[in-house]
Design an enzyme around this catalytic site. Structure first.
Site, short mmCIF file in Angstrom:
data_model
loop_
_atom_site.label_atom_id
_atom_site.label_comp_id
_atom_site.label_asym_id
_atom_site.label_seq_id
_atom_site.Cartn_x
_atom_site.Cartn_y
_atom_site.Cartn_z
N LYS A 84 -16.26 -22.66 25.47
CA LYS A 84 -16.07 -22.22 26.85
C LYS A 84 -14.97 -23.03 27.52
N CYS A 173 -33.01 -23.78 38.62
CA CYS A 173 -32.41 -24.55 37.52
C CYS A 173 -32.84 -26.01 37.52
N MET A 174 -32.75 -26.68 38.67
CA MET A 174 -32.94 -28.12 38.69
C MET A 174 -34.06 -28.60 39.61
N MET A 358 -33.86 -26.62 30.58
CA MET A 358 -34.68 -25.58 31.20
C MET A 358 -36.09 -25.44 30.63
N GLY A 395 -27.62 -28.21 34.30
CA GLY A 395 -27.00 -27.03 33.74
C GLY A 395 -25.62 -26.77 34.29
N GLN A 396 -25.52 -26.71 35.61
CA GLN A 396 -24.29 -26.24 36.23
C GLN A 396 -23.34 -27.41 36.53
N1 MGD Z 1 -34.09 -14.69 32.57
C1 MGD Z 1 -33.52 -15.82 32.97
N2 MGD Z 1 -32.92 -15.88 34.17
C2 MGD Z 1 -32.35 -17.03 34.59
C3 MGD Z 1 -32.39 -18.19 33.79
C4 MGD Z 1 -33.03 -18.11 32.52
O1 MGD Z 1 -33.10 -19.10 31.75
N3 MGD Z 1 -33.59 -16.92 32.17
N4 MGD Z 1 -31.82 -19.35 34.24
C5 MGD Z 1 -31.63 -19.56 35.67
C6 MGD Z 1 -30.66 -20.64 35.86
S1 MGD Z 1 -31.05 -22.16 35.17
C7 MGD Z 1 -29.48 -20.48 36.49
S2 MGD Z 1 -28.47 -21.83 36.76
C8 MGD Z 1 -29.12 -19.18 37.06
C9 MGD Z 1 -27.64 -18.87 37.03
O2 MGD Z 1 -27.48 -17.71 37.77
P1 MGD Z 1 -26.23 -17.27 38.60
O3 MGD Z 1 -25.66 -18.35 39.36
O4 MGD Z 1 -26.67 -16.08 39.37
O5 MGD Z 1 -25.24 -16.78 37.43
P2 MGD Z 1 -23.68 -16.97 37.26
O6 MGD Z 1 -23.25 -15.98 36.24
O7 MGD Z 1 -23.37 -18.37 36.97
O8 MGD Z 1 -23.12 -16.56 38.66
C10 MGD Z 1 -21.98 -17.16 39.21
C11 MGD Z 1 -21.19 -16.09 39.96
O9 MGD Z 1 -20.10 -16.72 40.63
C12 MGD Z 1 -18.89 -16.03 40.36
N5 MGD Z 1 -17.80 -16.99 40.52
C13 MGD Z 1 -17.13 -17.73 39.61
N6 MGD Z 1 -16.29 -18.59 40.21
C14 MGD Z 1 -16.42 -18.39 41.55
C15 MGD Z 1 -15.82 -18.99 42.71
O10 MGD Z 1 -15.02 -19.92 42.63
N7 MGD Z 1 -16.26 -18.53 43.92
C16 MGD Z 1 -17.17 -17.51 44.03
N8 MGD Z 1 -17.54 -17.14 45.24
N9 MGD Z 1 -17.71 -16.93 42.96
C17 MGD Z 1 -17.36 -17.37 41.74
C18 MGD Z 1 -19.09 -15.45 38.99
O11 MGD Z 1 -18.25 -14.34 38.77
C19 MGD Z 1 -20.58 -15.07 39.02
O12 MGD Z 1 -20.78 -13.79 39.52
O13 MGD Z 1 -29.81 -18.15 36.35
C20 MGD Z 1 -31.21 -18.29 36.41
N10 MGD Z 1 -31.80 -17.09 35.84
N1 MGD Z 2 -23.17 -21.80 26.66
C1 MGD Z 2 -23.82 -22.02 27.79
N2 MGD Z 2 -24.12 -23.29 28.13
C2 MGD Z 2 -24.81 -23.50 29.27
C3 MGD Z 2 -25.15 -22.44 30.15
C4 MGD Z 2 -24.80 -21.12 29.76
O1 MGD Z 2 -25.09 -20.14 30.47
N3 MGD Z 2 -24.15 -20.96 28.59
N4 MGD Z 2 -25.82 -22.68 31.30
C5 MGD Z 2 -25.98 -24.04 31.77
C6 MGD Z 2 -27.18 -24.09 32.63
S1 MGD Z 2 -27.04 -23.68 34.27
C7 MGD Z 2 -28.37 -24.52 32.16
S2 MGD Z 2 -29.68 -24.61 33.24
C8 MGD Z 2 -28.51 -25.05 30.80
C9 MGD Z 2 -29.77 -24.58 30.07
O2 MGD Z 2 -29.85 -25.22 28.84
P1 MGD Z 2 -31.14 -25.12 27.90
O3 MGD Z 2 -32.36 -25.47 28.64
O4 MGD Z 2 -30.84 -25.91 26.69
O5 MGD Z 2 -31.13 -23.56 27.50
P2 MGD Z 2 -32.13 -22.34 27.69
O6 MGD Z 2 -31.66 -21.33 26.71
O7 MGD Z 2 -32.25 -21.93 29.10
O8 MGD Z 2 -33.58 -22.90 27.26
C10 MGD Z 2 -33.84 -23.14 25.91
C11 MGD Z 2 -35.00 -24.00 25.63
O9 MGD Z 2 -36.18 -23.71 26.37
C12 MGD Z 2 -37.26 -24.21 25.59
N5 MGD Z 2 -38.59 -23.77 26.05
C13 MGD Z 2 -39.11 -22.53 26.16
N6 MGD Z 2 -40.41 -22.59 26.59
C14 MGD Z 2 -40.72 -23.89 26.76
C15 MGD Z 2 -41.89 -24.61 27.22
O10 MGD Z 2 -42.95 -24.07 27.53
N7 MGD Z 2 -41.78 -25.96 27.33
C16 MGD Z 2 -40.64 -26.63 26.95
N8 MGD Z 2 -40.63 -27.96 27.06
N9 MGD Z 2 -39.56 -25.98 26.48
C17 MGD Z 2 -39.58 -24.64 26.41
C18 MGD Z 2 -36.91 -23.73 24.21
O11 MGD Z 2 -37.55 -24.53 23.24
C19 MGD Z 2 -35.38 -23.88 24.18
O12 MGD Z 2 -34.98 -25.03 23.49
O13 MGD Z 2 -27.39 -24.70 30.01
C20 MGD Z 2 -26.14 -25.00 30.61
N10 MGD Z 2 -25.15 -24.78 29.59
S1 SF4 Z 3 -18.31 -28.94 30.25
FE1 SF4 Z 3 -19.76 -27.78 29.00
S2 SF4 Z 3 -18.83 -25.76 28.81
FE2 SF4 Z 3 -17.20 -27.16 29.45
S3 SF4 Z 3 -16.24 -27.87 27.54
FE3 SF4 Z 3 -17.81 -29.36 28.10
S4 SF4 Z 3 -19.64 -28.71 26.97
FE4 SF4 Z 3 -18.22 -26.96 27.01
MO MO Z 4 -29.13 -23.54 35.27
#
Ligand code: MGD
Ligand code: MGD
Ligand code: SF4
Ligand code: MO
Length: 768
Positions: A84, A173-174, A358, A395-396
């Site tokens: 990425k 997320c956090m 997460m 995450g973010q």
């Molecule tokens: N089923 C399921 N749902 C989840 C999760 C999951 O594990 N499972 N995880 C949750 C978690 S941890 C997270 S963090 C959320 C993430 O959820 P979101 O924040 O809703 O997802 P993103 O795709 O990161 O959305 C970012 C948006 O900002 C836009 N964007 C990019 N750059 C800019 C900018 O500079 N300005 C503006 N205004 N927009 C911009 C992108 O095009 C995108 O539409 O999802 C949550 N939802």
């Molecule tokens: N490539 C990529 N990287 C990312 C992101 C992305 O969208 N893409 N998003 C970023 C963001 S905002 C986030 S929040 C992170 C998420 O990063 P991660 O948390 O690593 O990813 P997820 O796929 O949301 O969650 C996966 C984990 O949830 C665990 N899990 C499921 N159920 C349970 C449970 O009951 N208990 C416990 N302890 N574990 C469980 C599984 O074992 C698995 O390892 O990634 C960040 N990095």
């Molecule tokens: S900040 Fe995350 S997404 Fe960007 S290069 Fe490093 S590991 Fe990859």
């Molecule tokens: Mo997240």
């Protein structure tokens, strides 16, 4: 043409020659490079994507970002990136970038001059507040907000307007990480830093897929294992992933039972006398909270925990229910494996780091499981030292820097809480608003904010840098809410998404290096970048959009900054909130000069390990000083195992788990527009265990219908492709906006953090 067709077309164009025509000036990772490298100007920026916060160098030529490399001077990644990061600049140049404001007129989105659109936003806000009061307008932001974005949003809504209707997607997320820190230590964010990787002998991953989600940190761990073959990586998870394959040991447990296993590890540590008695005696106190605390499924759910002080003996007794044998029956983890994990923590010669993301945060007992992992580190005294410590990964890119530190959540202020009078006064003084402006009561956390929109208490919602119409749990209810009569939705984004689809006004945003900004990563590191490019068309930074609207609302005095200096001016104002040894930030000048600076930054020095007097100038007593708590001790908590609200039954016999893949960022709005990433992972799928697939007569690629109590979706089966769920469980990624898995998920949340659990609900599978 649908957006999905567009992605496909763009990917087809990735046959190199065609792609070069589509993105003139972009250097592809391919033999033909048409920009001589020595003609580029290189500038530093943190990566746009994950919370690792890698330092990048961006090569700019003729007003375009033409190349990327890892910044060798950035300690986080030391020159390395993941897919990425390496492709990040291509996210700027998708063919359908939003360049102009759009306003809904008679059901159609009409191109409108941005000044006019901002006038409309301000007048709608005024009109809504006049008719329905201040708490009828709200802003929903993001951990991808830059620090100035979040700061200005908080100042405008909480300070100037006077509503606590400020939330951010970091709640999804956090939030549990924050309440975990607050309940155990009284202050948010990790005590250690990434340098721990260089010193630790064992890494225990408590439910996160680091190989895909924090790949650069994962490579740093693998690198240490190459250099020091005794280093062990344990993947404790509910699903086998690339992380499990790379680990020395993969231990699988049943969803939610991590609570029981953590208690069993503590039980074993105490049973063997592996606890650090001197540390417990001087630096730890013991507490108990409420039990059977609910799941937040009903509207207006309220919960307040109550801490009761207990003794070590009481705590020890509470663990009697968690012998390894009893816990094996609950969790499916062999008692021998529980003992093995306990022995890693218990061995005084081994330094241990625990990582999670997460799996532990998106958990209806998210705060509890954080407390329980902290308990293990506190029992053994393995905390706040190089190579020893619990580390909650973010995450973010700026969930820490913006949402947690600026405090863009309903209950928070840049320093302290809205409920605290002194904190309100302090903020009001810096913000130059009357202290009475800031309401003393929090309003809505994220799920409740969307419920309030549904109920009609919130009428105006401004969404920035987040895509909730893909990412909210139990999505249908909240999507329907946005379409109700009398709701007005403003969306700032850079591309069309399912969220811009429901907007009344779309504001085009300047993205990442098209504006100046700062992010704060997982290890308390603040990173600055300058504006390198002109945003397309009328696109404007999120910060500046907010300032423009603030001025239209009559708050010129509070938002006086000049366009070309505002980020510096904002930083200088924000800086005042955190002054002092516990949270001092770097100056603007220091941020500009360095790839990043860890806070507390005191007298020109980063504090890498907090609460340890050797490294942390805020310590005033003893070798360790957990000064976040009034008793200067870290808190060990009694927290039981409690089952989640929805578990598989005869009608819905499988667990549904959701998450991510390495190629895509969340909803794919940016990464689906990067041809190589789209081609590598074009669409969503449902992952099954091969034995379950066989029993159901499902083969790889067959269409499978998933049904939960909330909705259904059809997806192709993926058997032993990217990962493998345990038997009785399935996994679906959420990056594909054409396959909204959140129509199926449940909006149950941790009653303390209010963070929803996307990792577990019950689902039925039908072969189509
Ligand atoms: N089923 C399921 N749902 C989840 C999760 C999951 O594990 N499972 N995880 C949750 C978690 S941890 C997270 S963090 C959320 C993430 O959820 P979101 O924040 O809703 O997802 P993103 O795709 O990161 O959305 C970012 C948006 O900002 C836009 N964007 C990019 N750059 C800019 C900018 O500079 N300005 C503006 N205004 N927009 C911009 C992108 O095009 C995108 O539409 O999802 C949550 N939802
Ligand atoms: N490539 C990529 N990287 C990312 C992101 C992305 O969208 N893409 N998003 C970023 C963001 S905002 C986030 S929040 C992170 C998420 O990063 P991660 O948390 O690593 O990813 P997820 O796929 O949301 O969650 C996966 C984990 O949830 C665990 N899990 C499921 N159920 C349970 C449970 O009951 N208990 C416990 N302890 N574990 C469980 C599984 O074992 C698995 O390892 O990634 C960040 N990095
Ligand atoms: S900040 Fe995350 S997404 Fe960007 S290069 Fe490093 S590991 Fe990859
Ligand atoms: Mo997240």
């Amino acid at each position: 043409m649908t957006r999905r067709d567009l992605f496909r077309q763009m990917a087809a164009a990735a046959a190199l020659a065609a792609a070069r025509a589509a993105f003139p000036g972009i250097t592809f990772a391919a033999p033909a490079i048409d920009v001589p490298l020595d003609s580029l100007t290189w500038k530093k920026a943190p990566c746009r994507f994950c919370g690792t916060g890698c330092g990048l160098l961006i090569g700019v030529k003729d007003g375009r970002a033409a190349a990327v490399k890892g910044d060798p001077a950035a300690s986080v990644n030391q020159g390395l990136c993941c897919v990425k990061g390496y492709h990040s600049i291509m996210a700027l140049y998708g063919a359908d970038r939003l360049k102009h404001a759009l306003v809904r007129k008679n059901g159609q989105m009409v191109k409108t001059p941005i000044k006019e659109a901002l006038d409309l936003v301000a007048s709608k806000m005024k009109e809504t507040m006049t008719a329905h009061g201040k708490d009828s307008v709200a802003i929903y932001g993001s951990g991808q907000w830059t620090i100035p974005d979040g700061y200005v949003a908080s100042k405008l809504f909480k300070g100037a307007i006077g509503t606590n209707n400020v939330e951010a997607n970091a709640r999804l997320c956090m939030a549990s990480a924050v309440t975990g820190f607050m309940t155990s230590f009284g202050l948010d964010e990790p005590m250690g830093c990434y340098e721990d990787i260089d010193h630790a002998d064992a890494f225990v991953l408590w439910g996160n897929n680091m190989a895909e989600m924090h790949p650069v940190l994962f490579s740093r761990m693998l690198d240490q294992r190459l250099k020091r073959p005794d280093v062990k990586i344990i993947d404790f998870a509910t699903r086998s992933t690339r992380t499990s394959i790379a680990a020395d040991k993969s231990i699988l447990f049943k969803p939610q039972t991590d609570l029981a296993v953590a208690n069993a590890i503590a039980y074993e540590i105490l049973r063997n006398g592996w606890e650090n008695k001197a540390f417990l005696d001087r630096y730890v106190s013991f507490h108990k909270g409420k039990t059977k605390i609910g799941f937040g499924l009903e509207d207006k759910f309220q919960f307040e925990d109550e801490a009761q002080t207990i003794s070590l003996a009481d705590y020890r007794k509470s663990l009697d229910d968690y012998t390894p044998e009893k816990v094996e029956a609950i969790s499916g983890v062999r008692a021998a494996d529980i003992r093995y994990m306990a022995s890693l923590y218990g061995d005084p010669k081994r330094k241990v780091v625990s990582y999670w993301c997460m799996g532990m945060n998106q958990h209806t007992r998210g705060t509890w499981i954080q407390n329980l992992v902290y308990n293990i580190h506190l029992l053994t005294g393995k905390i706040s030292q190089p190579g020893n410590g619990p580390f909650s990964l973010t995450g973010q890119p700026s969930a820490c820097g913006t949402v947690r530190e600026v405090g863009t959540l309903t209950h928070k202020l840049p320093r302290g809480m809205v409920t605290n009078e002194a904190d309100r006064k302090f903020a009001a003084e810096i913000w130059q608003v009357p202290a009475e402006n800031i309401p003393a009561k929090p309003t809505y956390h994220t799920v409740e904010m969307f419920r309030a929109l549904d109920r009609g208490e919130i009428r105006f919602l401004w969404i920035q840098v987040t895509n909730p119409m893909v990412t909210m749990p139990k999505l249908k209810r909240y999507r329907d809410a946005t379409k109700k009569e009398g709701r007005f939705i403003v969306v700032s984004d850079v591309y069309p998404t399912p969220t811009t689809d429901i907007a009344d006004v779309i504001l085009p945003s300047a993205m990442w290096i098209e504006r100046e900004g700062m992010f704060g990563n997982s290890e308390r590191r603040t990173q600055h970048w300058e504006k390198m490019l002109q945003p397309p068309g009328e696109a404007m930074s999120d910060t500046w959009q907010l300032i423009e609207v603030a001025r239209r609302l009559g708050f010129e005095k509070q938002f006086p900054w000049k366009e070309d200096e505002h980020v510096e001016q904002i930083w200088k104002e924000y800086y005042r909130f955190h002054e002092g040894p516990k949270h001092n930030m770097a100056t603007y000048e220091d941020l500009k000069a360095n790839p990043g600076v860890i806070w507390p930054y005191v007298k020109g020095k980063e504090t890498k390990w907090r609460y340890n007097a050797k490294y942390d100038p805020a310590c005033t007593q003893g070798e360790f000083d957990f000064y976040g708590k009034p008793d200067h001790r870290a808190w060990i908590w009694v927290r039981p195992y409690e089952a989640p609200p929805e578990v598989p039954d005869n009608e819905y016999p499988f667990w549904l788990n959701t998450g991510r893949v390495v190629e895509h960022w969340h909803t794919g709005s940016m990464t689906q527009r990067i041809p190589v990433l789209h081609k590598a992972m074009p669409s969503a799928y449902v992952e099954l265990h091969p034995a379950d697939a066989k029993e159901l007569g499902i083969r790889n690629g067959n269409q499978v219908k998933l049904v939960t109590r909330r909705g259904s979706i059809v997806l192709p089966a993926a058997i032993d492709q990217r990962g493998r769920p345990q038997r009785g469980m399935v996994f679906v990624p959420f990056f594909d906006e054409a396959k909204l898995i959140n129509d199926l998920t449940l909006d149950a949340f941790c009653p303390i953090s209010k963070q929803p659990d996307y990792k577990k609900c019950a689902v039925r599978l039908e072969r189509v």
